[in-house]
Design a protein around this motif. Sequence first.
Motif, mmCIF file in Angstrom:
data_model
loop_
_atom_site.group_PDB
_atom_site.id
_atom_site.type_symbol
_atom_site.label_atom_id
_atom_site.label_comp_id
_atom_site.label_asym_id
_atom_site.label_seq_id
_atom_site.Cartn_x
_atom_site.Cartn_y
_atom_site.Cartn_z
ATOM 1 N N MET A 213 63.575 77.664 -110.965
ATOM 2 C CA MET A 213 64.768 76.885 -110.663
ATOM 3 C C MET A 213 65.883 77.758 -110.086
ATOM 4 N N LYS A 214 65.936 79.035 -110.501
ATOM 5 C CA LYS A 214 66.984 79.910 -109.986
ATOM 6 C C LYS A 214 66.855 80.122 -108.485
ATOM 7 N N LYS A 215 65.633 79.997 -107.970
ATOM 8 C CA LYS A 215 65.430 80.144 -106.543
ATOM 9 C C LYS A 215 65.571 78.819 -105.806
ATOM 10 N N VAL A 216 65.257 77.729 -106.472
ATOM 11 C CA VAL A 216 65.278 76.419 -105.826
ATOM 12 C C VAL A 216 66.696 75.888 -105.689
ATOM 13 N N LEU A 217 67.533 76.071 -106.716
ATOM 14 C CA LEU A 217 68.887 75.519 -106.689
ATOM 15 C C LEU A 217 69.731 76.061 -105.539
ATOM 16 N N PRO A 218 69.759 77.380 -105.289
ATOM 17 C CA PRO A 218 70.519 77.851 -104.126
ATOM 18 C C PRO A 218 70.023 77.266 -102.812
ATOM 19 N N LEU A 219 68.698 77.099 -102.684
ATOM 20 C CA LEU A 219 68.146 76.516 -101.463
ATOM 21 C C LEU A 219 68.601 75.075 -101.291
ATOM 22 N N ILE A 220 68.586 74.319 -102.379
ATOM 23 C CA ILE A 220 69.053 72.926 -102.318
ATOM 24 C C ILE A 220 70.528 72.866 -101.942
ATOM 25 N N LEU A 221 71.325 73.765 -102.521
ATOM 26 C CA LEU A 221 72.756 73.795 -102.228
ATOM 27 C C LEU A 221 73.009 74.099 -100.756
ATOM 28 N N ILE A 222 72.260 75.044 -100.209
ATOM 29 C CA ILE A 222 72.414 75.394 -98.793
ATOM 30 C C ILE A 222 72.048 74.211 -97.906
ATOM 31 N N LEU A 223 70.947 73.535 -98.213
ATOM 32 C CA LEU A 223 70.515 72.389 -97.414
ATOM 33 C C LEU A 223 71.536 71.259 -97.472
ATOM 34 N N VAL A 224 72.117 71.022 -98.656
ATOM 35 C CA VAL A 224 73.120 69.966 -98.792
ATOM 36 C C VAL A 224 74.366 70.301 -97.973
ATOM 37 N N CYS A 225 74.816 71.549 -98.039
ATOM 38 C CA CYS A 225 76.011 71.968 -97.291
ATOM 39 C C CYS A 225 75.771 71.874 -95.787
ATOM 40 N N LEU A 226 74.605 72.313 -95.337
ATOM 41 C CA LEU A 226 74.298 72.238 -93.918
ATOM 42 C C LEU A 226 74.194 70.786 -93.462
ATOM 43 N N GLY A 227 73.558 69.953 -94.280
ATOM 44 C CA GLY A 227 73.445 68.539 -93.929
ATOM 45 C C GLY A 227 74.804 67.864 -93.835
ATOM 46 N N ALA A 228 75.693 68.167 -94.783
ATOM 47 C CA ALA A 228 77.039 67.588 -94.752
ATOM 48 C C ALA A 228 77.812 68.061 -93.528
ATOM 49 N N ALA A 229 77.638 69.330 -93.161
ATOM 50 C CA ALA A 229 78.349 69.859 -92.001
ATOM 51 C C ALA A 229 77.880 69.183 -90.717
ATOM 52 N N PHE A 230 76.560 69.062 -90.536
ATOM 53 C CA PHE A 230 76.052 68.427 -89.328
ATOM 54 C C PHE A 230 76.388 66.936 -89.293
ATOM 55 N N TRP A 231 76.441 66.306 -90.441
ATOM 56 C CA TRP A 231 76.766 64.876 -90.493
ATOM 57 C C TRP A 231 78.217 64.633 -90.073
ATOM 58 N N SER A 232 79.091 65.579 -90.386
ATOM 59 C CA SER A 232 80.515 65.406 -90.081
ATOM 60 C C SER A 232 80.875 65.838 -88.669
ATOM 61 N N PHE A 233 79.984 66.551 -87.997
ATOM 62 C CA PHE A 233 80.288 67.033 -86.647
ATOM 63 C C PHE A 233 79.932 65.969 -85.605
ATOM 64 N N ASP A 234 80.535 64.793 -85.725
ATOM 65 C CA ASP A 234 80.248 63.716 -84.788
ATOM 66 C C ASP A 234 81.110 63.799 -83.528
ATOM 67 N N PHE A 235 82.048 64.747 -83.469
ATOM 68 C CA PHE A 235 82.915 64.865 -82.299
ATOM 69 C C PHE A 235 82.276 65.698 -81.199
ATOM 70 N N LEU A 236 81.159 66.351 -81.496
ATOM 71 C CA LEU A 236 80.487 67.147 -80.482
ATOM 72 C C LEU A 236 79.739 66.246 -79.501
ATOM 73 N N PRO A 237 79.690 66.624 -78.208
ATOM 74 C CA PRO A 237 78.973 65.804 -77.222
ATOM 75 C C PRO A 237 77.473 65.856 -77.444
ATOM 76 N N GLU A 238 76.792 64.821 -77.016
ATOM 77 C CA GLU A 238 75.346 64.793 -77.135
ATOM 78 C C GLU A 238 74.722 65.804 -76.174
ATOM 79 N N ILE A 239 73.613 66.380 -76.598
ATOM 80 C CA ILE A 239 72.923 67.355 -75.759
ATOM 81 C C ILE A 239 72.400 66.672 -74.497
ATOM 82 N N GLY A 240 72.739 67.242 -73.347
ATOM 83 C CA GLY A 240 72.303 66.684 -72.070
ATOM 84 C C GLY A 240 73.194 65.603 -71.511
#
Length: 256
Positions: free
Chosen positions: A1-28
Amino acid sequence: MKKVLPLILILVCLGAAFWSFDFLPEIGDAGSKPNTHTTDYYIEHATTETNSPNMVTSVIVDYRAFDTMYETTVMFIAGVAALLILSSSPNRKNRIRTHHVRKNREHRGAPVYRTVNKEVVITIVKPLILLYAIYVLFHGEVSLGGGFQAGALMGMTYILDAMVIPEREGFRLSKENSAALGGVGTFIYVLTGILCMVGGGVFLEYKKLPLPVEVLEKHSVGMLLVEIGVAICVMATIITILNAIMERVHFDDDTN
């Protein structure tokens, strides 16, 4: 669990960041500002505003000089991180057992460094690579090349020397010194921006460098200074990682 929890936290933070970056233009997206405004401006003004016929270099170390500074900083941090990770003492079960390689070496033939003419490497190959690296560095504003490519070539020269002439000590840098050298390269980049501020401009506004030359020439000098900083950082990072790996392998050579 000590290895899994940091990985889950990183994935959640990255997912939240990409979800909130809706002001960026679409690729292409052909109607985005970079495709309708920024690119045209670079093409029309890069040569006259930066005194560099190479528009790629103009964008990287002038218009987007902050981005390149951060990339150089990330390179330095990556080298330090690799140094810290590889310098740690490995667990016994994960150690690299190079004594098996030594034991069976005679069955596979002589190592590479024993089959290469060392004098040829020292007198011909290395000077040619270094000369080409210097050419790439100082011609980055007018042709293909720049600090990243030059730094990689310089780092490859060190690797070649370490592989072909492993017993030579005169050309060696300790991992601590090579890491510090990477910091020097990053500092040169930042110092160039500070000098621009001393001259009355904003950070990395090359035309405000306190130099007794014309404004357009100040651009060339400023771009060359930051490219030198990038080259030193890239070269030192490559050497740092190599030194950390070689020290770790040598440390494990006596593992039984």
